[in-house]
Motif scaffolding. Structure first.
Motif, PDB file in Angstrom:
ATOM      1  N   VAL A  70      45.680  51.989  41.169  1.00 35.55           N
ATOM      2  CA  VAL A  70      44.546  51.408  41.765  1.00 35.55           C
ATOM      3  C   VAL A  70      45.170  49.859  42.390  1.00 35.55           C
ATOM      4  O   VAL A  70      45.843  49.421  41.618  1.00 35.55           O
ATOM      5  CB  VAL A  70      43.124  51.330  41.166  1.00 35.55           C
ATOM      6  N   PHE A  71      44.970  49.833  43.370  1.00 34.35           N
ATOM      7  CA  PHE A  71      45.657  48.681  44.022  1.00 34.35           C
ATOM      8  C   PHE A  71      44.815  47.389  43.461  1.00 34.35           C
ATOM      9  O   PHE A  71      43.583  47.410  43.835  1.00 34.35           O
ATOM     10  CB  PHE A  71      45.728  48.460  45.757  1.00 34.35           C
ATOM     11  N   THR A  72      45.688  46.523  43.111  1.00 34.61           N
ATOM     12  CA  THR A  72      44.845  45.283  42.571  1.00 34.61           C
ATOM     13  C   THR A  72      45.650  43.964  43.310  1.00 34.61           C
ATOM     14  O   THR A  72      46.813  43.930  43.382  1.00 34.61           O
ATOM     15  CB  THR A  72      45.129  45.046  40.977  1.00 34.61           C
ATOM     16  N   TRP A  73      44.859  43.170  43.727  1.00 32.73           N
ATOM     17  CA  TRP A  73      45.230  41.881  44.437  1.00 32.73           C
ATOM     18  C   TRP A  73      46.158  40.946  43.732  1.00 32.73           C
ATOM     19  O   TRP A  73      46.335  40.076  44.129  1.00 32.73           O
ATOM     20  CB  TRP A  73      43.907  41.288  45.059  1.00 32.73           C
ATOM     21  N   PHE A  74      46.015  41.108  42.265  1.00 33.57           N
ATOM     22  CA  PHE A  74      46.692  40.032  41.590  1.00 33.57           C
ATOM     23  C   PHE A  74      48.049  40.814  40.627  1.00 33.57           C
ATOM     24  O   PHE A  74      47.957  40.372  39.503  1.00 33.57           O
ATOM     25  CB  PHE A  74      45.745  39.076  40.780  1.00 33.57           C
ATOM     26  N   THR A  75      48.321  41.930  41.204  1.00 34.72           N
ATOM     27  CA  THR A  75      49.307  42.376  40.350  1.00 34.72           C
ATOM     28  C   THR A  75      50.767  42.125  41.038  1.00 34.72           C
ATOM     29  O   THR A  75      50.864  42.354  42.408  1.00 34.72           O
ATOM     30  CB  THR A  75      49.304  43.875  40.263  1.00 34.72           C
ATOM     31  N   PRO A  76      51.749  41.505  40.480  1.00 32.51           N
ATOM     32  CA  PRO A  76      53.040  41.142  41.102  1.00 32.51           C
ATOM     33  C   PRO A  76      53.703  42.535  41.567  1.00 32.51           C
ATOM     34  O   PRO A  76      53.484  43.573  40.967  1.00 32.51           O
ATOM     35  CB  PRO A  76      53.754  40.506  40.189  1.00 32.51           C
ATOM     36  N   ALA A  77      54.528  42.473  42.634  1.00 31.39           N
ATOM     37  CA  ALA A  77      55.588  43.436  42.969  1.00 31.39           C
ATOM     38  C   ALA A  77      56.396  43.884  41.791  1.00 31.39           C
ATOM     39  O   ALA A  77      56.491  43.184  40.910  1.00 31.39           O
ATOM     40  CB  ALA A  77      56.196  43.177  44.242  1.00 31.39           C
ATOM     41  N   VAL A 191      36.738  48.754  37.208  1.00 34.95           N
ATOM     42  CA  VAL A 191      35.297  48.621  36.865  1.00 34.95           C
ATOM     43  C   VAL A 191      34.510  48.542  38.147  1.00 34.95           C
ATOM     44  O   VAL A 191      33.350  49.234  38.404  1.00 34.95           O
ATOM     45  CB  VAL A 191      34.928  47.339  35.954  1.00 34.95           C
ATOM     46  N   LEU A 192      35.087  47.795  39.081  1.00 41.64           N
ATOM     47  CA  LEU A 192      34.226  47.775  40.618  1.00 41.64           C
ATOM     48  C   LEU A 192      34.741  48.679  41.387  1.00 41.64           C
ATOM     49  O   LEU A 192      34.352  48.696  42.712  1.00 41.64           O
ATOM     50  CB  LEU A 192      34.484  46.218  40.973  1.00 41.64           C
ATOM     51  N   ASP A 193      35.461  49.559  40.910  1.00 42.09           N
ATOM     52  CA  ASP A 193      36.020  50.744  41.985  1.00 42.09           C
ATOM     53  C   ASP A 193      36.649  50.203  42.924  1.00 42.09           C
ATOM     54  O   ASP A 193      36.384  50.702  44.199  1.00 42.09           O
ATOM     55  CB  ASP A 193      34.711  51.733  42.028  1.00 42.09           C
ATOM     56  N   GLY A 194      37.705  49.554  42.883  1.00 39.50           N
ATOM     57  CA  GLY A 194      38.369  48.769  43.981  1.00 39.50           C
ATOM     58  C   GLY A 194      38.057  47.415  44.522  1.00 39.50           C
ATOM     59  O   GLY A 194      38.589  46.789  45.066  1.00 39.50           O
ATOM     60  N   GLY A 195      36.920  46.857  43.922  1.00 39.41           N
ATOM     61  CA  GLY A 195      36.247  45.850  44.123  1.00 39.41           C
ATOM     62  C   GLY A 195      35.762  45.672  45.547  1.00 39.41           C
ATOM     63  O   GLY A 195      35.339  46.473  46.146  1.00 39.41           O
ATOM     64  N   ILE A 196      35.368  44.278  45.914  1.00 39.41           N
ATOM     65  CA  ILE A 196      34.739  43.814  46.820  1.00 39.41           C
ATOM     66  C   ILE A 196      35.945  43.306  48.018  1.00 39.41           C
ATOM     67  O   ILE A 196      36.499  42.334  47.447  1.00 39.41           O
ATOM     68  CB  ILE A 196      33.730  43.090  46.694  1.00 39.41           C
ATOM     69  N   ALA A 197      36.070  43.842  49.157  1.00 40.00           N
ATOM     70  CA  ALA A 197      37.199  43.399  50.055  1.00 40.00           C
ATOM     71  C   ALA A 197      37.141  41.842  50.281  1.00 40.00           C
ATOM     72  O   ALA A 197      38.327  41.359  49.851  1.00 40.00           O
ATOM     73  CB  ALA A 197      36.945  44.036  51.494  1.00 40.00           C
ATOM     74  N   PHE A 198      36.205  40.983  50.338  1.00 39.52           N
ATOM     75  CA  PHE A 198      36.490  39.720  50.656  1.00 39.52           C
ATOM     76  C   PHE A 198      36.610  38.930  49.228  1.00 39.52           C
ATOM     77  O   PHE A 198      37.309  38.165  49.278  1.00 39.52           O
ATOM     78  CB  PHE A 198      35.048  39.171  51.174  1.00 39.52           C
ATOM     79  N   LEU A 199      35.963  39.265  48.117  1.00 41.25           N
ATOM     80  CA  LEU A 199      36.002  38.800  47.016  1.00 41.25           C
ATOM     81  C   LEU A 199      37.568  39.034  46.429  1.00 41.25           C
ATOM     82  O   LEU A 199      37.769  38.244  45.627  1.00 41.25           O
ATOM     83  CB  LEU A 199      35.055  39.228  45.949  1.00 41.25           C
ATOM     84  N   ASN A 200      38.169  40.277  46.796  1.00 41.63           N
ATOM     85  CA  ASN A 200      39.273  40.703  46.231  1.00 41.63           C
ATOM     86  C   ASN A 200      40.425  39.641  46.796  1.00 41.63           C
ATOM     87  O   ASN A 200      41.139  38.990  46.071  1.00 41.63           O
ATOM     88  CB  ASN A 200      39.715  41.878  46.739  1.00 41.63           C
ATOM     89  N   LEU A 202      39.738  36.450  47.908  1.00 36.46           N
ATOM     90  CA  LEU A 202      39.355  35.180  47.399  1.00 36.46           C
ATOM     91  C   LEU A 202      39.772  35.008  46.011  1.00 36.46           C
ATOM     92  O   LEU A 202      40.190  34.088  45.497  1.00 36.46           O
ATOM     93  CB  LEU A 202      37.753  35.069  47.211  1.00 36.46           C
ATOM     94  N   SER A 203      39.586  36.092  45.188  1.00 32.63           N
ATOM     95  CA  SER A 203      40.133  36.140  43.962  1.00 32.63           C
ATOM     96  C   SER A 203      41.691  35.902  43.540  1.00 32.63           C
ATOM     97  O   SER A 203      41.966  35.083  42.859  1.00 32.63           O
ATOM     98  CB  SER A 203      39.538  37.249  43.165  1.00 32.63           C
ATOM     99  N   ALA A 204      42.342  36.386  44.409  1.00 32.10           N
ATOM    100  CA  ALA A 204      43.578  36.436  44.558  1.00 32.10           C
ATOM    101  C   ALA A 204      44.151  34.888  44.749  1.00 32.10           C
ATOM    102  O   ALA A 204      45.025  34.368  43.859  1.00 32.10           O
ATOM    103  CB  ALA A 204      44.539  37.164  45.527  1.00 32.10           C
ATOM    104  N   VAL A 205      43.523  34.450  45.783  1.00 28.69           N
ATOM    105  CA  VAL A 205      43.635  32.897  45.672  1.00 28.69           C
ATOM    106  C   VAL A 205      43.321  32.114  44.959  1.00 28.69           C
ATOM    107  O   VAL A 205      44.231  31.145  44.341  1.00 28.69           O
ATOM    108  CB  VAL A 205      43.033  32.465  47.390  1.00 28.69           C
ATOM    109  N   ALA A 206      42.091  32.313  44.284  1.00 27.45           N
ATOM    110  CA  ALA A 206      41.595  31.513  43.006  1.00 27.45           C
ATOM    111  C   ALA A 206      42.609  31.309  41.911  1.00 27.45           C
ATOM    112  O   ALA A 206      42.795  30.528  41.277  1.00 27.45           O
ATOM    113  CB  ALA A 206      40.275  31.870  42.868  1.00 27.45           C
ATOM    114  N   LEU A 207      42.998  32.667  41.863  1.00 24.23           N
ATOM    115  CA  LEU A 207      43.738  32.978  40.479  1.00 24.23           C
ATOM    116  C   LEU A 207      45.253  32.233  40.555  1.00 24.23           C
ATOM    117  O   LEU A 207      45.718  31.746  39.767  1.00 24.23           O
ATOM    118  CB  LEU A 207      44.072  34.404  40.036  1.00 24.23           C
TER     119      LEU A 207
END
Length: 278
Positions: A70-77, A191-200, A202-207
């Motif tokens: 599943v595509f995760t916004w904080f997984t490195p290439a 858990v969030l089934d792909g997450g929420i687009a905007f929060l995804n 934002l979370s990547a930037v925050a992390l």
């Protein structure tokens, strides 16, 4: 010399000698101890375990197929994970350095060796559990591994006399810090089934910002280059990966990484002083 002054040692009192020349040399130098042999064997078993699990595709999977299921916004290439090769080579350097100091230690296991063995066990356990797609359990295991490596790093900071006795563990601990956060991100995304687009995004930037701050603090507190360098390596990979779905988020990640590098490595005070001196 009188006969009374010379008492040849009995066979029962003679230390056991290795039959090979190399073995006798190690034993005389005090390098070949139960502790050091155990560490080398555990390290070898860790490499073997990783090769069998990953190469044999335990449970019909690889680490990558689970990570990118599943595509995760904080997984490195994917290329970023080549750092494992550096880590395992660096650990050989660390083991050599630790083995060389064996004559200065009592013939027993130290906190350093116990923590190293624990990190190896957790390393293989995490990989096996990950291959069975048990992301939640694997997060608990890698969190434990991170805690063990953090304790190991603080221990070698206090006891190691050379960079070879400290830097390899710093590289390992830094990478597992990123891997722990990535594991958490994958778990939450599932858990969030792909997450929420905007929060995804934002979370990547925050992390990203959080990891950069941690790298800055580690460098300023311990003067340890390994942490910020490993973090930057990983974060650039995060930007590359997230660019597939959001170029804006990727650009922000890259900019933050650049700013973090400048704030961490560039002596701004000296630069300011030089400019004022003109």
């Amino acid at each position: 010399m009188s006969h009374s002054a010379y008492h040849p040692a009995s066979p029962s009192r003679m230390p056991r000698r290795m039959r090979t020349k190399a073995g006798r040399k190690l034993e005389r130098g005090g390098y070949l101890t139960v502790e050091t042999v155990t560490l080398w064997v555990v390290y070898a078993l860790t490499i073997l375990g990783n090769a069998l699990i990953e190469g044999g595709q335990l449970a019909g999977a690889t680490s990558a197929t689970i990570a990118y299921a599943v595509f995760t916004w904080f997984t490195p290439a994917g290329y970023v994970f080549s750092i494992w090769s550096l880590i395992y080579v660096a650990l050989v350097v660390w083991l050599v350095a630790y083995t060389k100091t064996a004559p200065t230690r009592p013939q027993r296991f130290t906190a350093t060796s116990v923590l190293f063995v624990a990190s190896c066990v957790l390393n293989v356990a995490w990989l096996a559990i990950w291959h069975f797609d048990q992301v939640a359990i694997s997060f608990v295991v890698i969190l434990a591994e991170w805690a063990v490596l953090a304790a190991l790093y603080l221990n070698v900071r206090r006891t190691a006399a050379t960079p070879a006795g400290r830097v390899p563990i710093a590289i390992y601990a830094a990478w597992v810090t990123v891997a722990t956060i990535a594991n958490m991100a994958i778990l939450i995304t599932r858990v969030l089934d792909g997450g929420i687009a905007f929060l995804n995004g934002l979370s990547a930037v925050a992390l990203t910002a959080g990891v950069l701050v941690l790298g800055y603090l580690m460098y300023r507190r311990f003067h340890e280059l390994a942490f910020p360098l490993v973090f930057l390596w990983a974060l650039i990979g995060v930007g590359v990966q997230v660019a597939q779905v959001s170029m804006l988020t990727a650009v922000i990640v890259f900019v933050l990484a650049a700013v973090g590098a400048v704030l961490t490595f560039v002596p701004l005070g000296k630069v300011r002083g030089m400019l004022q001196g003109r």
